[in-house]
Motif scaffolding. Structure first.
Motif, PDB file in Angstrom:
ATOM      1  N   THR A   1      -3.447  -8.315   0.849  1.00  0.00           N
ATOM      2  CA  THR A   1      -2.261  -7.981   0.056  1.00  0.00           C
ATOM      3  C   THR A   1      -1.063  -7.740   0.960  1.00  0.00           C
ATOM      4  O   THR A   1       0.053  -8.186   0.674  1.00  0.00           O
ATOM      5  CB  THR A   1      -2.527  -6.736  -0.803  1.00  0.00           C
ATOM      6  OG1 THR A   1      -3.624  -6.986  -1.673  1.00  0.00           O
ATOM      7  CG2 THR A   1      -1.304  -6.386  -1.636  1.00  0.00           C
TER       8      THR A   1
ATOM      9  N   LEU B   1       2.414  -9.820   0.851  1.00  0.00           N
ATOM     10  CA  LEU B   1       3.711  -9.192   0.587  1.00  0.00           C
ATOM     11  C   LEU B   1       4.681  -9.425   1.734  1.00  0.00           C
ATOM     12  O   LEU B   1       5.883  -9.657   1.507  1.00  0.00           O
ATOM     13  CB  LEU B   1       3.519  -7.693   0.342  1.00  0.00           C
ATOM     14  CG  LEU B   1       2.797  -7.316  -0.959  1.00  0.00           C
ATOM     15  CD1 LEU B   1       2.554  -5.818  -1.025  1.00  0.00           C
ATOM     16  CD2 LEU B   1       3.588  -7.778  -2.178  1.00  0.00           C
TER      17      LEU B   1
ATOM     18  N   LEU C   1      12.438  -7.791  -2.187  1.00  0.00           N
ATOM     19  CA  LEU C   1      11.240  -7.768  -3.007  1.00  0.00           C
ATOM     20  C   LEU C   1      11.493  -6.946  -4.264  1.00  0.00           C
ATOM     21  O   LEU C   1      12.335  -6.034  -4.248  1.00  0.00           O
ATOM     22  CB  LEU C   1      10.062  -7.150  -2.240  1.00  0.00           C
ATOM     23  CG  LEU C   1       9.384  -7.988  -1.157  1.00  0.00           C
ATOM     24  CD1 LEU C   1       8.310  -7.154  -0.454  1.00  0.00           C
ATOM     25  CD2 LEU C   1       8.758  -9.244  -1.743  1.00  0.00           C
TER      26      LEU C   1
ATOM     27  N   ALA D   1       6.670  -4.265  -5.778  1.00  0.00           N
ATOM     28  CA  ALA D   1       6.125  -4.934  -4.596  1.00  0.00           C
ATOM     29  C   ALA D   1       6.605  -4.259  -3.315  1.00  0.00           C
ATOM     30  O   ALA D   1       5.842  -4.106  -2.349  1.00  0.00           O
ATOM     31  CB  ALA D   1       6.514  -6.408  -4.604  1.00  0.00           C
TER      32      ALA D   1
ATOM     33  N   ASP E   1       4.575  -1.144  -2.814  1.00  0.00           N
ATOM     34  CA  ASP E   1       3.222  -1.470  -2.338  1.00  0.00           C
ATOM     35  C   ASP E   1       3.251  -1.833  -0.861  1.00  0.00           C
ATOM     36  O   ASP E   1       2.363  -1.432  -0.088  1.00  0.00           O
ATOM     37  CB  ASP E   1       2.646  -2.627  -3.150  1.00  0.00           C
ATOM     38  CG  ASP E   1       2.275  -2.215  -4.565  1.00  0.00           C
ATOM     39  OD1 ASP E   1       2.107  -1.006  -4.808  1.00  0.00           O
ATOM     40  OD2 ASP E   1       2.158  -3.115  -5.430  1.00  0.00           O
TER      41      ASP E   1
END
Length: 344
Positions: free
Chosen positions: A111, A115, A126, A130, A133
């Motif tokens: 992940t 990203l 982003l 997102a 995260d």
């Protein structure tokens, strides 16, 4: 030539390559490295052939016999390696917890890479969720060291990480304590996760109605995993025999110790090879579930619904009918019968 041999031997190919061949390899090591130290003992001396031809025939006959025995014990051998059999409860739980953490770490690493790639592609911009995260994953101390190495990975190396993650079952509740257990469990849950078709319960029905080519692919794909399971089991037995032979009167201690050490070092290599070999087996079982559902439904007198959610309800009912005692609520399967209206 291999395809011709497979066609001639038919179903015996899986037995020959999966169990008898690795048994012959292990027995060859035993005859060469261990047996000379034991030949002076009374039981071995009485049974050992007097000629080279006799020794060769003994090797062949013993290979076939022990290969058949290992094939008959294959479920138990797999369960030990998967972590289901002979594992203390505490060790089992710790193994499951460790594999669960490994899976989560892989998910987080992938992940984070995704990203960061999105951020580069969108010139540092982003969406809010997102971006949050990404900040959380970058601040995670568990990922700091791995993330530095992951940023230098090529596209192929990142694909290998995704391949490693794919060897885990989707449901965390299905996690097994070993890598092999998870590699196998991920395709055992495939049919149920996608279609509510429990391939473990309906395996005989599914393989009995699936197209011949798909069924044969599943049988042959398992052969590679069987080979390594038999090889590892034999290695462990020969290593134990080599260490036990150290107490014999005319033991070649250096040869026995080298043999036991070499076999012990090879077992982890074969274990990893077995985990990788399961990938082809998983692909074959996935094809079996995808392609074999329709002929299975037809053979059971059912009409496969056009709606996926209705199909999932149908297979859940079929699984319950096969697994549980009959009850009146099983009549909910009636709308899916071929004389009824598909889709319920």
């Amino acid at each position: 030539m291999g395809d011709i041999a497979k066609g001639v031997l038919g179903g015996a190919w899986t037995l020959l390559v999966g169990w008898i061949l690795p048994t012959a390899l292990n027995l060859s090591v035993f005859f060469f490295a261990v047996a000379p130290s034991l030949r002076t003992t009374r039981p071995i001396a009485r049974l050992w052939p007097a000629t080279q031809t006799g020794a060769t025939l003994l090797l062949l006959a013993t290979s076939v016999l022990l290969g058949l025995v290992l094939s008959a014990l294959q479920n138990q051998l797999y369960r030990v390696l998967e972590g289901y059999l002979l594992w203390p409860a505490a060790v089992y739980e710790r193994g499951c917890a460790r594999r669960r953490r490994d899976k989560w770490n892989l998910q987080d690493r992938l992940t984070l890479m995704r990203l960061e790639r999105r951020k580069r592609q969108h010139e540092g911009v982003l969406p809010v969720v997102a971006a949050a995260d990404l900040a959380r994953l970058r601040a995670d101390p568990r990922l700091e060291r791995a993330a530095r190495g992951d940023r230098r990975r090529s596209a192929v190396q990142r694909a290998l990480l995704r391949e490693t993650l794919a060897r885990y079952p989707i449901d965390d509740g299905q996690i097994a304590p070993t890598r092999l257990g998870n590699a196998i469990r991920r395709f055992e849950e495939y049919g149920y996760d996608r279609f509510r078709l429990d391939t473990q319960v309906l395996w005989n029905e599914l393989t009995g109605t699936a197209p011949e080519q798909v069924r044969r692919q599943a049988d042959l794909a398992r052969t590679n995993a069987d080979f390594f399971v038999a090889l590892m089991s034999g290695h462990a037995a020969v290593a134990v025999a080599a260490l036990s032979a150290l107490g014999s009167a005319h033991a070649d201690a250096s040869l026995l110790l080298i043999t036991a050490l070499a076999l012990g070092c090879l077992i982890p290599l074969w274990y990893r090879s077995c985990v990788v070999a399961v990938d082809e087996w998983a692909a074959a079982v996935r094809a079996l579930a995808n392609v074999g559902r329709k002929p299975l439904a037809e053979s059971l007198g059912l009409a496969l619904p056009a709606d996926l959610e209705a199909e999932r309800r149908m297979w859940a009912l079929v699984t319950q009918l096969a697994r549980l005692p009959f009850a009146e609520r099983r009549a909910a399967l009636d709308p899916y019968r071929s004389r009824g209206t598909p889709g319920g």
